[in-house]
Design an enzyme around this catalytic site. Structure first.
Site, PDB file in Angstrom:
ATOM      1  N   ASP A 222       0.749  -1.065  -0.035  1.00 55.20           N
ATOM      2  CA  ASP A 222      -0.211   0.069  -0.054  1.00 55.20           C
ATOM      3  C   ASP A 222       0.682   1.254  -0.185  1.00 55.20           C
ATOM      4  O   ASP A 222       1.884   1.199   0.673  1.00 55.20           O
ATOM      5  CB  ASP A 222      -0.716   0.146   1.171  1.00 55.20           C
ATOM      6  CG  ASP A 222      -1.953   1.031   1.226  1.00 55.20           C
ATOM      7  OD1 ASP A 222      -2.598   1.131   0.454  1.00 55.20           O
ATOM      8  OD2 ASP A 222      -1.835   1.869   2.429  1.00 55.20           O
ATOM      9  N   GLU A 271      15.060 -15.305  -0.352  1.00 54.67           N
ATOM     10  CA  GLU A 271      15.429 -16.353   0.403  1.00 54.67           C
ATOM     11  C   GLU A 271      14.172 -17.348   0.433  1.00 54.67           C
ATOM     12  O   GLU A 271      14.498 -18.471   0.307  1.00 54.67           O
ATOM     13  CB  GLU A 271      15.607 -15.958   1.998  1.00 54.67           C
ATOM     14  CG  GLU A 271      16.682 -14.881   2.305  1.00 54.67           C
ATOM     15  CD  GLU A 271      16.676 -14.324   3.548  1.00 54.67           C
ATOM     16  OE1 GLU A 271      16.240 -15.187   4.508  1.00 54.67           O
ATOM     17  OE2 GLU A 271      17.413 -13.313   3.870  1.00 54.67           O
TER      18      GLU A 271
END
Length: 573
Positions: A222, A271
């Site tokens: 956002d 990751e």
């Protein structure tokens, strides 16, 4: 003769999962936005919730989407419909619990759907523990450095620190009883974080890991163009600041410093994206890890070229294309936006995204029912028949373009905005602050209808938090399912065809074809899309097999007539 094009069979869960296992699945994904409070209510309190969403996941699978984006469901006082977050690691009781979130994510994966959650990093709620302590401890508190606290101007500090205005109207600063002011680019209940403070970055990387460990497949960010403010918080010097939004670089939006934040975030996400699960669904539901996790930016920028900065290879994966959403139903304007979008994304290797509606703008079935130039928040019903015809045509055009597409809940039902809500039921905070956004966002947030009858047309057993119009049931899922030519079946068929055809989906170019004025025609491999944006029928400039049309097309003497405001898909193989 007239041609009717019936819905294709819905893809099975295994078929969806097979497609979902692709690397870079997001390059051509169709992502469905769920506004949880307005989707489905499981406990009859009039408010949608996570359990309600979970029970309706099979509907989304059968619709044919690849992923579900959930608007905020975090613990919040709800001053701005959950975009004022008090605790980023908790579910607000109105939506359920963390166990409900876990069940939703697991069920979605079993059905071959990915889950993307909203993240709100520009500001918190004023009830966030950091902000409450900062206020309580007073001037000089180290916690105040995590937000933007400043002394005021004037003899006694009675004037705001600068001239910035809130997006919701009024000053962007509120003064506390102790004399200091704090910055809030949105509502006063939404103080902006100071991203120059290292603790803020540390906290959000931890929040990312929390939800990634829960199993989410990505984040919609956002106000992704916010967070970093120009050094010294300089005055803007304009008395009509809100008119500049999205048209110019502002000292509080689209600052270059945001990109370093996203480069750090990308390291975290990669990751998790590099984890490998078994090929295919398993008892543990690990199949989705083979496809990568993603970031999606809500970035209002002056140009698509600046939007492209957010999706460079070491930053975010997608950014919403608000220039496309704002375009009128006009062939020249649409072609210009498509060309600029594809040209801008190509150098950074990112997919284009296409979107027509969301929780902040008037639904496109109503926007296209009105004359162009009224903006993206409209309080006029317009010509309902015209708006729906154009909306259906615009959807087929969007789904034929290369890249990823976003759908907003209820648009597959052809829902219009509810433009005649009584003022006393409105809850959009912008509505109550003068000179801000129009404040009519409630019209696109009215709970969607599932059945023809009932106290809330199948939304729940206890009414709905915003009133639904009479006749809403005739637009419901039940009323349209299996009905040839219905908007719901049009969406189901379009998504099935898009999934089946290798020349649709990913890509970075289209081959424009010669077409009459007011008509868009382009080729992608052995697929052709023709969109007639005019008010008159035209003769199609292609030959082949009609795959799908947003309206009824006719064939005579080897020619195909495309009616006004209609899009047609062809196979030329």
């Amino acid at each position: 003769m007239s041609q009717q094009h019936s819905a294709a069979p819905a893809p099975t869960a295994s078929a969806v999962a097979t497609v979902g296992r692709r690397r870079d699945w997001w390059r051509d994904a169709v992502i469905y936005q769920v506004y949880p409070r307005s989707f489905a209510d499981s406990n009859g309190d009039g408010m949608g919730d996570l359990e309600g969403v979970r029970t309706r996941l099979p509907y989304l699978r059968d619709l044919g989407v690849d992923a579900v984006w959930l608007s905020p469901f975090y613990a919040s006082p709800q001053a701005d419909a959950g975009y004022d977050v008090a605790d980023y690691r908790a579910v607000d009781p109105m939506f359920g619990t963390l166990l409900d979130a876990d069940a939703l994510i697991r069920d979605a994966h079993q059905l071959g759907l990915r889950i993307i959650v909203d993240l709100v990093p520009n500001h918190s709620s004023d009830q966030h523990e950091w902000f409450k302590r900062a206020v309580a401890e007073g001037p000089g508190s180290p916690l105040r450095d995590r937000y933007h606290f400043r002394p005021g101007k004037g003899v006694n500090g009675e004037l705001p620190p600068n001239d910035w205005e809130s997006i919701f109207g009024g000053p962007a600063w509120t003064r506390l009883p102790d004399g200091e002011w704090y910055l809030h680019l949105f509502a006063p209940e939404q103080p902006d974080f100071n991203w120059e403070h290292p603790a803020v970055g540390d906290e959000f990387r931890s929040i990312l890991r929390f939800w990634l460990d829960m199993g989410v497949d990505g984040f919609r960010i956002d106000v992704a163009h916010g967070m970093v403010k120009a050094e010294g918080l300089p005055d803007l010097g304009s008395h009509e600041q809100l008119k500049l939004l999205g048209n110019d670089v502002m000292p509080f939006f689209d600052q270059d410093g945001v990109h370093e934040i996203y480069r750090q975030w990308r390291l975290v996400l990669d990751e998790y994206s590099d984890k490998r699960g078994p090929e295919g669904p398993s008892s543990e539901g690990r199949w989705w890890e083979t496809g990568g996790r993603i970031f999606v930016a809500e970035a209002w920028t002056p140009t698509v070229e600046r939007t492209a900065n957010y999706v460079r290879p070491d930053e975010l994966h997608q950014a919403f294309n608000f220039q496309y959403l704002s375009a009128a139903w006009d062939a020249d304007e649409l072609r210009a936006v498509v060309d600029r979008t594809l040209e801008s994304m190509r150098p950074v290797g990112a997919p284009a995204t296409w979107v027509l509606s969301n929780h902040d703008v008037t639904r496109h079935a109503t926007r296209f029912a009105n004359p162009p130039g009224l903006g993206t928040q409209i309080r006029l019903a317009g010509d309902r028949e015209l708006g729906l015809r154009r909306a259906r045509a615009a959807t087929l055009l969007m789904l034929a373009l290369p890249g990823s597409a976003y759908l907003y809940q209820g648009e597959e039902l052809g829902l219009p905005d509810v433009v005649d809500l009584p003022d006393e039921v409105r809850q959009d905070p912008a509505y109550f602050r003068g000179a801000g956004q129009d404040g009519f966002r409630d019209g696109c947030r009215v709970p969607i209808p599932w059945t023809r009858t009932g106290s809330s047309y199948g939304f729940g057993d206890g009414g709905s938090w915003l009133p639904q119009p009479e006749g809403w049931g005739e637009l419901s899922v039940a009323a349209q399912t299996g009905v040839p030519g219905s908007t719901l079946e049009l969406y189901r068929t379009a998504l099935a065809v898009r999934r089946e055809r290798p020349d649709l989906g990913p890509g970075d170019s289209v081959e424009w074809l010669k077409a009459p004025e007011g008509v868009l025609a382009f080729r992608r491999g052995e697929f052709v899309c023709v969109a007639n944006t005019t008010g008159e029928s035209v003769t199609a400039p292609v030959r082949g097999r009609v795959l799908l049309a947003s309206g009824e097309v006719s064939e005579a003497d080897g020619e195909v007539k495309v009616p006004a405001d209609t899009t047609v898909w062809w196979a030329t193989d």
